[in-house]
Design an enzyme around this catalytic site. Sequence first.
Site, PDB file in Angstrom:
ATOM      1  N   TYR A 236       0.853  -1.203   0.000  1.00  0.00           N
ATOM      2  CA  TYR A 236       0.000   0.000   0.000  1.00  0.00           C
ATOM      3  C   TYR A 236       0.890   1.255   0.000  1.00  0.00           C
ATOM      4  CZ  TYR A 236      -3.264  -3.529   1.908  1.00  0.00           C
ATOM      5  OH  TYR A 236      -4.020  -4.653   2.131  1.00  0.00           O
TER       6      TYR A 236
ATOM      7  N   ASP B 197     -12.872  -5.141   2.995  1.00  0.00           N
ATOM      8  CA  ASP B 197     -12.997  -5.317   1.550  1.00  0.00           C
ATOM      9  C   ASP B 197     -13.610  -6.600   1.022  1.00  0.00           C
ATOM     10  OD1 ASP B 197     -11.618  -2.996   1.842  1.00  0.00           O
ATOM     11  OD2 ASP B 197      -9.971  -3.541   0.526  1.00  0.00           O
TER      12      ASP B 197
ATOM     13  N   TRP C 264     -10.350 -10.054   5.052  1.00  0.00           N
ATOM     14  CA  TRP C 264     -11.466  -9.675   5.930  1.00  0.00           C
ATOM     15  C   TRP C 264     -12.493 -10.797   6.110  1.00  0.00           C
ATOM     16  CZ3 TRP C 264     -11.589  -5.470   9.001  1.00  0.00           C
ATOM     17  CH2 TRP C 264     -10.695  -4.426   8.706  1.00  0.00           C
TER      18      TRP C 264
ATOM     19  N   GLU D 248      -0.668  -7.071   9.398  1.00  0.00           N
ATOM     20  CA  GLU D 248      -1.913  -6.413   8.995  1.00  0.00           C
ATOM     21  C   GLU D 248      -3.123  -7.096   9.646  1.00  0.00           C
ATOM     22  OE1 GLU D 248      -2.295  -6.620   4.762  1.00  0.00           O
ATOM     23  OE2 GLU D 248      -3.951  -5.190   4.660  1.00  0.00           O
TER      24      GLU D 248
END
Length: 432
Positions: free
Chosen positions: A28, A168, A356, A399
Amino acid sequence: MSELYKKAIEVLENNWRGRFSIPCAKLYPFQWFWDSGLIAIGLAHFDMEKAETEIKTLLDSQWGNGFIPHIIFHSESDSYFPGPDFHRSDLHPQSSKKYNSTGMTQPPVTGFVLEEIYRISKDKKATLKFIESTIDKVFFNHQYFYNNRDPHNEGLVYIYHNWESGTDNSPIWDDIWDTMNPPEYTFERRDTTHVDPSQRPSKREYDHYLYIIDIAKEHNYSDAKIAELSPFLVQDPLFNAMLIKSNESLIYLYEKLGKHEKVSQLKKWQEKSIQSFNSKLFDEEIGAYVHYDLRNERPLQFLSSSSFSPLFAGIPDEERANAMVEVMLKKFGGEHQYLCASFDPTSERFNPKKYWRGPVWINLNWMLYNGLKKYEINDIAQRVKQDTIDMLQNNGFYEYFDSRKEMHNNGKAGYGGNNFSWSAALLIDLLE
Ligand code: 2M8
């Protein structure tokens, strides 16, 4: 200062890019809306100037209509797809002339971030001055939401893309993908060159993501056209809870500044939003809040960590809050589980390793911790805090994390990107 705290500062310093922070190198490489806000909370504990700069840069990307984009492409990079050439947000007549960005947004965290920065500050007078210089932009952003994203005037705003949700590839969206049949796109994924593909969304999921953007682009990102045509149109409890929490912070800060003109408008929005949130998004059968699919007029009856985020915004009354926590403990909180998985571990759609679709995320845990404290459910709040610290301590600043405790024995239960900014930033806040 503990070793873990020092390492967290190091992560944030390495991800600092002069005027903003990236969430994670390579994976990112730009500025993301809600990451930026959450990162500023961590920065405020050891470098207030950077925290303020982070927010100023974010707000500088605001469009002429009050919209704030989800990614600001400050530089060129070939390590991320899709970039500005795919998004083409410049098609919108009021888009920023200064920055390349996407034409979608993310959970509106900025209002409550300003209040957090104020709470952390040791020089309240100076911080209030900074807040005075930025707060109107945040108000303008909320006005954009209420004027353009609430077609039935309910006080609940919609998102038109899963990337707007922040969560997401939640299994909740599977029901929406079932209503669509996008073309097969040809493109080169970049995320899967940095992270094990089994921890990221599938190619077919990406086809859906790109197709929704194409529809928006075809209509120059017109909000009215998106509301009419987007196959994805959802009232998301996490997104709306962030807006409500931020409204509350704006009211508090405007009053502190002695600027009362905007307060009555904020209170009007707030009253309607909380009322509709409780009546429309609470699912009696499930015992928590769920998403509402506005395109197909149906609730999406799934439990996720977003279902509990309204605690952070003080939305349920005490009785409901306590009952929700019971539901959470029963489904997400067995003795072999770390709190709090991002999706219902008892569902067949749960996947403990995939993005997710199940793993624990530090930002949602941070909200849960603060929400539980608000309702004085202190023992569970402490457990969420300790679980969070343990996961980071055992694995590093990943993450996302496996919620199954047995997976944490060898320090390999952290997934996705490493040295991830908001994991570091919110740990700093938790340790203070
Ligand atoms: C993830 O999303 C981006 C797209 O926005 C991606 O997968 O490429 C999500 O976890 C999102 O919530 C987060 O803001 C972003 C950057 O950390 O990564």
